[in-house]
Design an enzyme around this catalytic site. Structure first.
Site, PDB file in Angstrom:
ATOM      1  N   THR A  53       8.399  -7.691   8.432  1.00  0.00           N
ATOM      2  CA  THR A  53       7.406  -7.998   7.401  1.00  0.00           C
ATOM      3  C   THR A  53       6.257  -8.825   7.966  1.00  0.00           C
ATOM      4  OG1 THR A  53       9.144  -7.902   5.755  1.00  0.00           O
ATOM      5  CG2 THR A  53       7.169  -9.096   5.135  1.00  0.00           C
ATOM      6  N   ILE A  60      -2.986 -14.351   4.338  1.00  0.00           N
ATOM      7  CA  ILE A  60      -3.643 -15.488   3.693  1.00  0.00           C
ATOM      8  C   ILE A  60      -2.813 -16.756   3.926  1.00  0.00           C
ATOM      9  CG2 ILE A  60      -4.336 -16.471   1.452  1.00  0.00           C
ATOM     10  CD1 ILE A  60      -5.041 -13.582   0.665  1.00  0.00           C
ATOM     11  N   HIS A  62      -1.985 -19.745   2.315  1.00  0.00           N
ATOM     12  CA  HIS A  62      -2.069 -20.200   0.926  1.00  0.00           C
ATOM     13  C   HIS A  62      -2.061 -21.729   0.848  1.00  0.00           C
ATOM     14  CE1 HIS A  62      -1.275 -16.201  -0.640  1.00  0.00           C
ATOM     15  NE2 HIS A  62      -0.190 -16.099   0.100  1.00  0.00           N
ATOM     16  N   ARG A 324       8.179  -6.989   1.045  1.00  0.00           N
ATOM     17  CA  ARG A 324       8.543  -8.377   0.784  1.00  0.00           C
ATOM     18  C   ARG A 324      10.056  -8.444   0.574  1.00  0.00           C
ATOM     19  NH1 ARG A 324       4.685  -6.445  -2.593  1.00  0.00           N
ATOM     20  NH2 ARG A 324       2.617  -7.396  -2.720  1.00  0.00           N
ATOM     21  N   ILE A 348      12.491 -15.026   1.645  1.00  0.00           N
ATOM     22  CA  ILE A 348      11.161 -15.575   1.976  1.00  0.00           C
ATOM     23  C   ILE A 348      10.151 -14.478   1.655  1.00  0.00           C
ATOM     24  CG2 ILE A 348       9.835 -16.775   3.769  1.00  0.00           C
ATOM     25  CD1 ILE A 348      12.503 -18.126   3.194  1.00  0.00           C
ATOM     26  N   CYS A 413     -12.190  -1.334  24.772  1.00  0.00           N
ATOM     27  CA  CYS A 413     -12.228  -0.896  23.370  1.00  0.00           C
ATOM     28  C   CYS A 413     -13.546  -1.391  22.778  1.00  0.00           C
ATOM     29  CB  CYS A 413     -11.033  -1.476  22.612  1.00  0.00           C
ATOM     30  SG  CYS A 413     -11.171  -1.357  20.826  1.00  0.00           S
ATOM     31  N   CYS A 450     -12.406   3.612  15.360  1.00  0.00           N
ATOM     32  CA  CYS A 450     -12.022   4.916  15.929  1.00  0.00           C
ATOM     33  C   CYS A 450     -10.508   5.011  16.128  1.00  0.00           C
ATOM     34  CB  CYS A 450     -12.773   5.189  17.240  1.00  0.00           C
ATOM     35  SG  CYS A 450     -11.961   4.589  18.723  1.00  0.00           S
ATOM     36  N   CYS A 455     -11.019   4.923  23.172  1.00  0.00           N
ATOM     37  CA  CYS A 455     -10.483   4.046  24.233  1.00  0.00           C
ATOM     38  C   CYS A 455      -9.005   4.309  24.525  1.00  0.00           C
ATOM     39  CB  CYS A 455     -10.663   2.581  23.842  1.00  0.00           C
ATOM     40  SG  CYS A 455      -9.668   2.112  22.410  1.00  0.00           S
TER      41      CYS A 455
END
Ligand SMILES: Cc1cc2nc3c(=O)[nH]c(=O)nc-3n(C[C@H](O)[C@H](O)[C@H](O)COP(=O)(O)OP(=O)(O)OC[C@H]3O[C@@H](n4cnc5c(N)ncnc54)[C@H](O)[C@@H]3O)c2cc1C
Length: 468
Positions: A53, A60, A62, A324, A348, A413, A450, A455
């Site tokens: 996960t 984010i 939090h 999750r 979690i 790249c 791309c 690349c």
């Protein structure tokens, strides 16, 4: 420094084995590594750290403003935010404090905003502010029509999830933790004399203390040791990554007002300069169902079109989905079992990236309560991670670096502006990638618009040369 991915496991008994090298397990291993007396194993089923996960979330950092006050999750997210923000600055993990706006689209949602501000205060976050429609549209001119107001949460930040997990694991391994990849724990048993026996495809591993940080599979391992505290129901979140040309459309993380059904769909910039739309929230039975679906993507586009209509006209770079580790409980399932010298770190769900360092400190405290004599702690040697964030100078933008080593000026790249020097460094790093996807997470090579079309061959050649 030991990282193994094949062959038999060491025959000695570790003081602690941590199962699962996601962001949580790596953070726990790193925290344990501060105690030089301990012999620690970090055991991972897959061929890299952060492949569960932890590689597929919304990225984010939090503040915890909207957590349920008084829960363990609320405390660990709040503390984790502070710890990770400081750690990121020290290690060069990209973080941008762009702030969030919870946008109210009807009178009911507008009425909910002051209650959310009060909730934030109960979570020790007194910095929110209510905005009227005018200020909201000044801040976010591309927002769809009809928004009535918003709650501004200035501390919400965006972060690189891959670099976070890799930084923890790198620091842990450099401090003496043995990382065993490709080592799925198939069976667990324990007896008082010999401690824990972890039966894996690579043989048996012994440890006096055990931490179960197996994410989606933490419930199965817990049952192996006789507990029936929770069941993980994977809750899929699908996301769409938009091209970097969409980045000027949005300045904040745009959140919906949460409902009983969850946090809802957001639009957020990423530290790499893209724009994310998602996630969905679908309860499933299959813990491997990380595919995207036509229905899920259609739902995201419908909701995204309301939030930021112009986003739908932008190119899509990629789609992905993460699961999750939701359970039937509202809080994390972190428990010590002193009689078994064992700590479960389950459930979690949607905040583990943020909370990871605080979870780690909490877990090491619990381990001590199970009889672990950790001995004195030391400060670990700092790590400096590759700079992947667009808000910070990348190697190709640093003339002094290129003058000292021209490989940083040779782009491989072009979409993500990744140089030969960065690829070379990643391939020679403490935990080198074992696949091209692992290399992508470390450098962003092949992650751009791309997706490796231009690349790909050159990146593969560098990867294969380094492995021969
Ligand atoms: C869509 C989505 C959005 C999210 N957004 C955010 C966000 O914005 N901010 C935030 O803070 N959090 C977010 N999260 C939550 C966050 O990603 C998770 O809480 C976190 O990654 C969990 O980490 P983990 O280490 O517990 O699990 P994982 O990363 O899944 O790690 C568990 C590891 O254990 C290994 N494992 C399992 N079984 C075994 C076994 N038997 N033997 C050996 N190894 C095993 C797995 O291979 C895996 O690598 C989000 C999650 C999702 C899905």
């Amino acid at each position: 420094m030991t990282v193994t991915a094949q062959g038999p496991l060491p025959g000695h008994t570790y003081d602690v084995a941590v199962v699962g090298a996601g962001v949580v397990g790596c953070a726990v291993a790193r925290e344990l590594a501060r105690h030089p007396r301990l012999r620690i194993a970090l055991v991972e089923a897959q061929d890299d750290v952060g492949q569960g996960t932890s590689k597929a979330n919304t990225a984010i950092l939090h503040t915890g403003f909207d957590a349920t006050p008084g829960t363990l999750e609320a405390r660990l997210v709040r503390e984790g935010h502070q710890r990770l923000a400081a750690y990121a600055a020290e290690c060069g993990i990209p973080v941008e404090e762009v702030g969030a706006l919870l946008v109210a689209w009807d009178e009911e949602q507008l009425a909910a905003l002051p209650r959310l501000a009060e909730k934030a205060e109960r979570n020790d976050y007194p910095h929110t502010r209510l905005l009227g429609a005018e200020e909201l549209y000044t801040r976010e001119p591309h927002l769809g029509p009809g928004a009535l107001g918003a709650l501004h949460v200035p501390g919400e930040s965006i972060i690189c999830p891959w670099t976070t997990t890799l930084a923890y694991a790198t620091q842990a391994v450099r401090a003496g933790v043995d990382l065993h990849l490709n080592t799925r724990v198939e069976q667990l048993s324990r007896d008082a004399a010999r401690g824990h026996l972890l039966t894996t495809a690579r043989g048996t591993l012994r440890a006096r203390h055990l931490v179960n940080a197996a994410g989606l599979h933490a419930d199965s391992l817990d049952r192996e040791l006789g507990h029936d505290d929770f069941t993980v129901t994977p809750r899929r979140g699908q996301l769409i990554v938009h091209d970097k040309l969409a980045r000027p459309l949005v300045r904040h993380i745009l959140l919906p007002v949460p409902t009983a059904l969850g946090k809802g769909v957001l639009v957020a910039p990423t530290v790499y300069g893209n724009v994310l739309l998602g996630p969905t929230a679908e309860d499933l039975d299959d813990k491997r169902a990380t595919g995207s679906t036509a229905e899920g993507l259609a739902l995201l586009r419908e909701q995204g079109g309301r939030i930021l209509p112009a986003l739908l006209r932008e190119e899509v770079t990629a789609v992905y989905a993460g699961l999750r580790a939701a359970t039937e409980h509202e809080d994390y399932r972190i428990h010590a079992h002193p009689g078994q010298a064992y700590v479960t770190v389950g459930g979690i769900r949607s905040t583990g990236l943020t909370a990871s360092l605080a979870i780690a400190a909490h877990v090491v405290g619990l381990l001590t309560g199970t009889g672990l004599d950790a001995g004195p702690a030391r400060d670990l040697d700092p790590v400096r991670m590759p700079s992947l964030g667009e808000a910070f100078p990348r190697p190709h933008q640093r003339p002094e670096l290129i003058a000292a080593d021209p490989e940083y000026g040779t782009l491989v790249c072009h979409c993500e502006r990744v140089s030969r020097g960065e690829i070379r460094d990643a391939l020679a790093s403490t935990i080198p990638p074992r696949t091209l996807d692992g290399l992508r997470r470390r450098t962003r090579a092949r992650a751009g618009r791309c997706q490796g079309f231009y690349c790909g061959a050159a990146v593969r050649q560098l990867f294969e040369e380094a492995r021969t």
